[in-house]
Design an enzyme around this catalytic site. Structure first.
Site, mmCIF file in Angstrom:
data_model
loop_
_atom_site.group_PDB
_atom_site.id
_atom_site.type_symbol
_atom_site.label_atom_id
_atom_site.label_comp_id
_atom_site.label_asym_id
_atom_site.label_seq_id
_atom_site.Cartn_x
_atom_site.Cartn_y
_atom_site.Cartn_z
ATOM 1 N N LYS A 1 -40.031 -2.718 -33.390
ATOM 2 C CA LYS A 1 -39.847 -1.420 -32.721
ATOM 3 C C LYS A 1 -38.469 -1.313 -32.082
ATOM 4 C CE LYS A 1 -42.311 -0.266 -29.032
ATOM 5 N NZ LYS A 1 -43.307 0.344 -28.111
ATOM 6 N N ARG B 1 -33.054 1.457 -32.343
ATOM 7 C CA ARG B 1 -31.598 1.324 -32.324
ATOM 8 C C ARG B 1 -30.975 1.719 -33.661
ATOM 9 N NH1 ARG B 1 -33.926 -1.739 -28.607
ATOM 10 N NH2 ARG B 1 -32.776 -2.465 -26.761
ATOM 11 N N ARG C 1 -43.023 6.654 -15.224
ATOM 12 C CA ARG C 1 -42.108 5.512 -15.258
ATOM 13 C C ARG C 1 -40.747 5.873 -14.671
ATOM 14 N NH1 ARG C 1 -42.476 2.506 -20.940
ATOM 15 N NH2 ARG C 1 -41.360 0.961 -19.709
ATOM 16 N N ASP D 1 -43.018 -8.194 -23.016
ATOM 17 C CA ASP D 1 -44.077 -7.349 -23.566
ATOM 18 C C ASP D 1 -45.299 -8.147 -23.999
ATOM 19 O OD1 ASP D 1 -42.770 -4.915 -23.235
ATOM 20 O OD2 ASP D 1 -41.705 -5.101 -25.132
#
Length: 448
Positions: free
Chosen positions: A28, A33, A129, A327
């Site tokens: 991901k 990018r 967030r 993560d």
């Protein structure tokens, strides 16, 4: 997409051995990018292996809104015709970043030094967030941001008309903030410098070089010092996206805790800034073989063979390893619950500001499943119950967080009673084939 529709409850039950080959999606981080730098290059960038989860698709739509042409030619195969550094046009509508903090922050950086205005929003999770950690350094370039209290979306960013280069020391270890500053530096005259005390994933640095940017990384008393020369003409590239280690973590960890399992996961990125989970699992006693190491698309990859590992022990994870596996702590906490002894994870306060407060979400969910957990602001401790020892029988709250949902569905594959999640729909944002892939290996994941 998570936060935009009805909740999708899901349940996972104890299953027999997991066997077969797990073909996990593309990475991901690299997918985001590749789309953004392709849009900032002059000419056509071709991408293979792109993750076609909603997070990445939303980034592709944003690049279209800024004037790039983004087209799909087949499964995972995309082309981007870029408009060049500084060539973004002002979008006609609000940019919806869905569930993706990475997408929102990197996109903001990519437009912050172009004299255009863009408004950003996202789903209910993303709107909670903090964006100040990105908009604060972008303000040093001359960009302005106007959002909700606490620096939250919806937010309007006004790009700098006359950007000035900055020298910025990251206050927290964050690849997203580092990348946003570097992307802003692309359309800034002179040298933009980013300093990080702890190394974070380096996909942006590697890809910027690949697209033709002049970028140097040096190590000194301050840490990693990254210097980018602004105003390059980025060259279009052919980008082969390796398989995502964060997605691979779920079938890998499931195989470790489900009795009799033996699976293969081919072509997984082994980037040194992303492989902290695999190092930790091996230290715990996990049976993982790294076969056929090679390089694909400029990234080190390997094929993983993973077997049921009843001898795993809880350990103390070095806090300096956190950036390379931030993560993966939710699924590591699940593995820890099926190991013997105490698993200590320190230096993980960044988990508090992810898609959810992941420390709290994992602690409450594991406790509901009968596992003892301790926590403080920066620490998560799981007291293992051994192979097959987790009672289960609970429904975990996901808080619109894809990794929380997948972690508890993996836990249900080895617990004594089924484990449910209140909403599995966020899984589509990052791992849309999760359910089919896991059931194809022998799991019993079902909806409802």
């Amino acid at each position: 997409m998570a936060g935009h529709g009805e909740a999708q409850p899901m349940t996972s039950g104890r299953c027999g051995p997991l066997t077969g080959v797990a073909e996990v999606p593309g990475d991901k981080s690299i997918s985001h990018r590749a789309l953004i730098l392709g849009a900032m290059a002059v000419g056509e960038t071709r991408i293979t292996g792109l993750l076609e989860g909603q997070d990445v698709l939303d980034t592709g739509k944003a690049m279209q809104a800024f004037g790039a042409t983004v087209e799909r030619s087949g499964p995972g195969e995309w082309s981007v015709r870029g408009v060049g550094v500084g060539g973004f046009r002002e979008p006609a509508d609000v940019i919806d970043c869905g569930n993706s903090g990475t997408g929102a922050r990197l996109i903001m950086g990519s437009m912050a030094t172009t004299p255009i205005t863009a408004t950003y929003t996202g789903d209910a999770s993303l709107r909670k967030r903090p964006m100040g950690r990105v908009t604060d350094p972008l303000a040093l370039f001359g960009a302005r941001a106007f959002g909700r209290a606490g620096g939250r979306l919806p937010m309007t960013v006004v790009g700098a008309a006359d950007p000035v280069p900055v020298r910025y020391a990251l206050p927290v270890a964050s690849a997203q903030v580092k990348s946003a500053v570097l992307l802003a530096g692309l359309n800034t005259p002179g040298e933009t410098v980013v300093i990080e005390r702890e190394p974070t994933r380096d996909h942006s640095e590697q890809m910027l070089r690949g697209f033709g940017a002049e970028l140097v990384v040096e190590t000194g008393p301050e840490g990693h010092v990254i210097t980018l020369v602004g105003r390059p003409e980025l060259r279009p590239q052919t980008v082969a996206v390796p398989r995502d280690p964060s997605s691979a973590a779920f079938p890998v960890c499931a195989a470790l805790i489900v009795e009799g399992s033996d699976i293969r996961v081919p072509g997984v990125s082994q980037n040194l800034t992303r492989n902290g989970l695999f190092l930790t699992l091996v230290e715990m006693g996990a049976l993982i073989d790294f076969e056929n190491p090679r390089e694909e698309g400029g990234e080190p990859v390997a094929d993983l063979r993973v077997r049921f590992s009843p001898g795993m022990k809880g350990i103390e994870v070095p806090p300096e390893r956190a950036p390379s596996m931030i993560d993966e702590y939710p699924i590591l906490a699940v593995v820890a619950a099926f190991a013997e002894g105490r698993m200590v994870m320190r230096g993980v306060k960044e988990l508090r500001v992810k898609e959810s407060d992941r420390i709290d979400a994992m602690a409450r969910g594991l406790e509901a499943c009968g596992v003892r957990v301790d926590e403080d602001a920066d620490t998560l401790i799981v007291h293992g119950m051994g192979p097959g020892g987790v009672p289960g029988g609970a429904v975990a709250k996901t808080h619109l967080d894809h990794r929380i949902a997948m972690s508890f569905l993996v836990a249900g594959m080895a617990s004594r009673a089924e484990i449910g999640v209140d909403d599995g729909s966020p899984i589509m944002t990052s791992f849309p084939i999760f359910e089919g892939l896991m059931n194809g290996l022998g799991a019993r994941v079902r909806r409802g």
